[in-house]
Scaffold this active site. Structure first.
Site, PDB file in Angstrom:
ATOM      1  CG  HIS A 193      -6.643  73.461  83.897  1.00 28.12           C
ATOM      2  ND1 HIS A 193      -7.775  73.615  84.946  1.00 28.12           N
ATOM      3  CD2 HIS A 193      -5.750  73.176  84.555  1.00 28.12           C
ATOM      4  CE1 HIS A 193      -7.385  72.997  86.172  1.00 28.12           C
ATOM      5  NE2 HIS A 193      -5.963  72.667  86.013  1.00 28.12           N
ATOM      6  CB  CYS A 212      -6.004  72.052  89.344  1.00 28.75           C
ATOM      7  SG  CYS A 212      -4.851  73.139  88.962  1.00 28.75           S
ATOM      8  CB  CYS A 254      -2.559  66.500  89.213  1.00 25.77           C
ATOM      9  SG  CYS A 254      -2.415  67.559  87.479  1.00 25.77           S
TER      10      CYS A 254
END
Length: 390
Positions: A346, A90, A376
């Site tokens: 996201h 991510c 994270c």
């Protein structure tokens, strides 16, 4: 040491899975934001030393070096501009920013575009690993990993549940945070807060040609009752799809330059990069690492959390930013002031530069100075980037 400056930061509006951006090839989607930073700065392709592109699911249409393909597809770049595609899960394009800044600060390059892309509609999350397992081509978890972590399958969802339990967050707290994310995003959209960062994407709709400029995941009619009614993702858990980030299509780009490039090309800096930090910890709970990475970043920068005016903490799951607030003692009113991934989506590899675009423009819009970005990342890694608005 030489400084690194951000002179432009843009993103596309997020597209829901199967939504308005699903018809756009990810290479062309990435090219949109690459062209935008070039057009806004007025630079010629020859000035660009490198493009660092974050992308997580590097298969199918995102295979074969998607960063380089995006450069070749862009109208304002060309064959002479190199590119590399990176995967830090991510945090891929946040790491792209940090690699770009490191290149500039080392004096080896002067103009680097950090960018990210993810079409989660066209290249589904986890599809690259599942394809190999389905066809018997092996498993990402090696015998060596199995020996160290027996019986454990890496799961961000499990990590999020572990954080919620560890920090004793109730489902009601998670739902309330999710609603607030939508409310912030609604206010930001309706007030024009995203206008400077969003680049329109030409799309085809059932009604003809259009331009995608509004984040598709925002629930403008969101209510606490509606969010609370969403089914739990596990019977004994607290997290639902409503308190998790939305699957999203999108791209983003940030141009990072040296002081020499500022002067040579007459560029106006939006921000100076103040600190670059990356840390790693427990790969099982995994999503908790931003807490400790922030501690490290602040210490290295000689700052306290009170010195930071705005924070962008990726809303992968509601427990993550809530745990970050609890751990750091940060002011909730400074967190994700224009909403986060629960409302805005996201897009994995694009989220790092997407959050930076939002942070830099929010600092200017609100007349603030210091911003901190963290997220994270799979495997228990976290990046922290601190910038100073100029």
């Amino acid at each position: 040491m030489p400084e690194a400056y951000i002179v432009e930061a843009v993103r596309t509006a997020g597209g829901k899975r199967g939504g308005r951006l699903a018809g756009v090839h990810p290479v062309d989607l990435a090219a949109v934001t690459l062209d935008a930073v070039m057009e806004r700065t007025g630079l010629e392709a020859e000035a660009v030393d490198d493009v660092v592109m974050g992308c997580v699911s590097q298969g199918g249409e995102q295979a074969m070096q998607v960063g380089r393909n995006a450069v070749l597809a862009a109208k304002r770049l060309g064959e002479g501009v190199p590119a590399v595609t990176i995967d830090r899960q991510c945090g891929s394009s946040q790491q792209a920013i940090q690699f770009a800044a490191q290149a500039v600060m080392s004096g080896t390059q002067d103009v680097v575009i950090a960018a990210g892309v993810e079409s989660m509609s066209r290249v589904p999350m986890g599809s690259t690993a599942m394809l190999h397992m389905k066809e018997g081509l092996g498993h990402y978890k090696s015998p060596g990993l199995e020996e160290k972590y027996p019986g454990i399958q890496w799961s961000q969802f499990t990590g999020a549940q572990m954080i919620a339990d560890k920090h004793r967050f109730s489902k009601e707290q998670l739902d309330a945070f999710a609603l607030e994310s939508h409310q912030k995003a609604i206010r930001a959209t309706e007030s024009g807060a995203f206008e400077k960062e969003i680049v329109g994407v030409p799309i085809e709709t059932s009604e003809g040609e259009a331009c995608h400029t509004v984040d598709e995941g925002i629930r403008f009619d969101a209510t606490l009752e509606g969010i609370a009614s969403v089914k739990l993702l596990s019977p004994d858990g607290k997290i639902t799809a409503a308190s998790a980030s939305q699957i999203c299509d999108g791209s983003s780009a940030v141009m990072v330059v040296s002081e020499r490039a500022l002067k040579e090309y007459g560029l106006t800096p939006l921000a100076r990069i103040h600190n670059l930090t990356v840390t790693a910890g427990d790969p099982v709970i995994m999503l908790e690492e931003p807490l400790f990475a922030t501690d490290r970043a602040l210490e290295r920068a000689g700052m306290r959390i009170e010195d930071i005016d705005l924070y962008e903490v990726n809303e992968a799951f509601a427990p993550v930013p809530l745990a970050w607030l609890k751990h750091t003692g940060a002011d909730p009113d400074r967190l994700n002031v224009h909403g986060g991934a629960i409302a805005l989506g996201h897009p994995l590899g694009a989220s790092g530069t997407k959050l930076m675009a939002t942070l830099v423009h929010a600092l200017h819009r609100h007349g603030k100075k210091y911003g901190l970005q963290t997220m994270c990342e799979g495997g228990g890694v976290a990046n922290v980037t601190i910038v100073e608005a100029l």
